[in-house]
Scaffold this active site. Structure first.
Site, PDB file in Angstrom:
ATOM      1  N   CYS A  97      -0.388   1.811  -8.405  1.00 11.14           N
ATOM      2  CA  CYS A  97      -1.255   1.502  -6.935  1.00 11.14           C
ATOM      3  C   CYS A  97      -2.117   0.401  -6.540  1.00 11.14           C
ATOM      4  CB  CYS A  97      -2.293   3.149  -6.229  1.00 11.14           C
ATOM      5  SG  CYS A  97      -3.383   3.849  -6.855  1.00 11.14           S
ATOM      6  N   HIS A 352      -7.461   5.520  -6.004  1.00  7.95           N
ATOM      7  CA  HIS A 352      -6.358   5.364  -5.694  1.00  7.95           C
ATOM      8  C   HIS A 352      -6.640   4.295  -4.775  1.00  7.95           C
ATOM      9  CE1 HIS A 352      -2.163   6.112  -3.697  1.00  7.95           C
ATOM     10  NE2 HIS A 352      -2.502   5.754  -2.343  1.00  7.95           N
TER      11      HIS A 352
END
Length: 407
Positions: A97, A352
Site C-alpha cells: 500500500c 495502511h
C-alpha cells in the site's frame, strides 16, 4: 512441475520467487468510515473480483507485451487518473500500500511523467527487467492503455527486489520515497533528465553555525528531498498548524551544555547558534510531517494530534527575511497549491497507506486506496488532519505542494 529451488539463507530470492508466481492479489481495503457524511457524495469506481478476473484474462497477452523498438513511448504525458475514461488503481500484492500510494503520486504529476517519457529504453531484456525508470514507464503505460480499473505492479516490485528493496514488509513512506527517487536518479542515463528530476523535487538550504563567543560563522549549502518538520516545538509542545511547523523548522537553535561545539578560533567548546536558511524551492515541494518520534521511554510512538494544512501556501508569508537566503525573483515563485497527501492509519507496528491526489488536468480530488479509486471532496482530504482520539483514523504523513506559477 519443476522442483522449487532452495532459498534458505537468501530471503530476497524467496521474495522474488513469490512475486514471480503471483498473477494478481485481492486487495484488502480498510474502512473509511471516518469520512462520515461525505461517504455518500463519493463516486465509487470499485471493481468486483469477477470483473477483475475477466479483465485480467482478456488483457493478459496485451499487458505482457514489450515495446518492439527503442523509440516506443506511452501515448500520453498525463497521470493515471487524467484519462478520459476513469482513474486507475494498483493491486496490493502483499503490504504494498505504501509503494502503491507513492507510485500514484509520481504518476499523477504530469511534470514527472514528461521526464519519464524521455528516458532511454534499455536494449536487452535483462536490463529492462532491472531498470526502475523503464519498469515505471511500462506500468504507467499499462495504467493508461489497459481496459481494467486496476493493474498489478508485480514487474516493478520484482525490479525493486533486484535492487535490494525488500517486499512484503511495512515501510515508512518518507524512506521509501527517498529510495525510489534515488533509484530513478541513478538509473537515468541522460544527464539532462537527471538535472530536470533534481529541479523538480530538490530543496536547497544553507546551514549556518555561529559561535556565540567570537561570532565566527560556518556556512554549508545542502540539498533535501523533503522538509522534515516536527509536530512539536523545542519544549515538546504540540504545534497547531503547518505554518507553525515550518517556522519552527527554520527557527535558530541554541547549542549549549552537552550540545556545545568546538570552536577553532576559541580553541575550546563554546555555545553555538545553529540555523537553516531557505535558498530554493522546487516545482514539487514535499513536506514530511514527523508523526513518528521517540518518547520519554525511548520507544517510537505516533503523534495522532490534529494538524491543519492549507490548500494554498505562500512561503513569503510564513518565513521572515532572516530565514531566507534567496533573491527576490526566486521568492516570487514561492506560492504553492496542495497537490497530494499520503495518509497513514494505524500505529508504529502496523498500518495502511493511501493517497489523496488532485488531478492537475481535471482539478478533481481522488482517493487512491490500492485497487479502489474514488473521487472525493476537499472535506475528505481535511479528514487527514488527524485526531488524538482516533488511532486508526487517517493522518497526513507526506504533503506534496505544486508551485502555482512555474518559473
Amino acid at each position: 512441475m519443476r522442483p522449487r529451488r532452495k532459498t534458505q539463507g537468501r530471503p530476497w530470492l524467496r521474495a522474488l520467487e513469490i512475486l514471480q508466481e503471483l498473477s494478481f492479489c485481492d486487495c484488502t481495503i480498510l474502512s473509511m468510515s471516518q469520512r462520515g457524511e461525505h461517504q455518500e457524495s463519493k463516486k465509487k469506481l470499485e471493481i468486483s473480483p469477477s470483473e477483475t478476473m475477466k479483465a485480467e484474462e482478456e488483457s493478459y497477452k496485451e499487458e505482457n507485451k514489450e515495446p518492439k523498438s527503442e523509440d516506443w513511448r506511452p501515448p500520453s504525458v498525463f497521470g493515471a487518473a487524467d484519462l478520459k475514461n476513469r482513474a486507475v488503481g494498483l493491486y496490493n500484492i502483499g503490504q504494498t500500500c505504501c509503494l502503491n500510494s507513492l507510485l500514484q503520486v509520481f504518476f499523477m504529476n504530469i511534470h514527472f511523467t514528461k521526464i519519464l517519457r524521455r528516458i532511454s529504453v534499455p536494449v536487452c531484456g535483462t536490463q529492462k527487467k532491472k531498470n526502475v525508470p523503464y519498469q515505471m514507464l511500462l506500468l504507467l503505460e499499462k495504467m493508461q492503455c489497459g481496459k481494467q480499473k486496476a493493474v498489478s505492479p508485480k514487474e516493478l516490485a520484482i525490479c525493486l527486489v533486484a535492487h535490494g528493496v525488500t517486499m512484503f514488509v511495512q515501510y515508512d513512506a518518507a524512506q521509501l520515497f527517498l529510495t525510489l527517487w534515488n533509484l530513478l536518479k541513478k538509473q537515468m542515463k541522460n544527464p539532462e533528465l537527471v538535472e530536470k528530476l533534481s529541479d523538480l523535487y530538490t530543496i536547497s538550504v544553507q546551514e549556518h553555525l555561529t559561535c556565540q563567543t567570537c561570532s565566527s560563522e560556518t556556512k554549508r549549502n545542502s540539498s533535501m528531498l523533503t522538509l522534515p518538520v516536527s509536530l512539536l516545538d523545542s519544549d515538546s509542545h504540540m504545534l497547531k498548524t503547518l505554518e507553525e511547523c515550518l517556522q519552527c523548522f527554520f527557527r535558530p537553535e541554541e547549542l549549549t551544555g552537552y550540545n556545545m561545539c568546538f570552536c577553532e578560533h576559541c580553541g575550546k567548546k563554546t555555545p553555538f547558534q545553529q540555523s537553516v536558511k531557505l535558498v530554493h524551492l522546487p516545482q514539487t515541494l514535499t513536506i514530511h510531517l514527523k508523526r513518528f518520534c521517540f518518547g520519554r521511554s525511548a520507544y517510537i510512538h505516533k503523534i495522532n494530534n490534529c494538524l491543519p494544512f492549507p490548500q494554498d501556501l505562500d512561503f513569503n508569508a510564513v518565513l521572515t527575511e532572516q530565514q531566507c537566503q534567496a533573491y527576490d525573483n526566486e521568492k516570487a515563485a514561492w506560492q504553492y497549491e496542495l497537490f497530494a497527501v499520503v495518509a497513514h492509519s494505524g500505529s508504529t507496528s502496523y498500518g495502511h497507506y493511501c493517497a489523496y491526489i488532485r488531478s492537475l488536468t481535471e482539478c478533481k480530488w481522488y482517493c487512491f486506496n490500492d485497487c479502489l479509486v474514488e473521487q472525493v471532496s476537499w472535506d475528505d482530504v481535511k479528514s487527514t488532519y488527524g485526531h488524538s482520539d482516533l488511532c486508526w483514523g487517517q493522518k497526513a504523513y507526506l504533503l506534496f505542494y505544486m508551485r502555482k506559477h512555474p518559473q
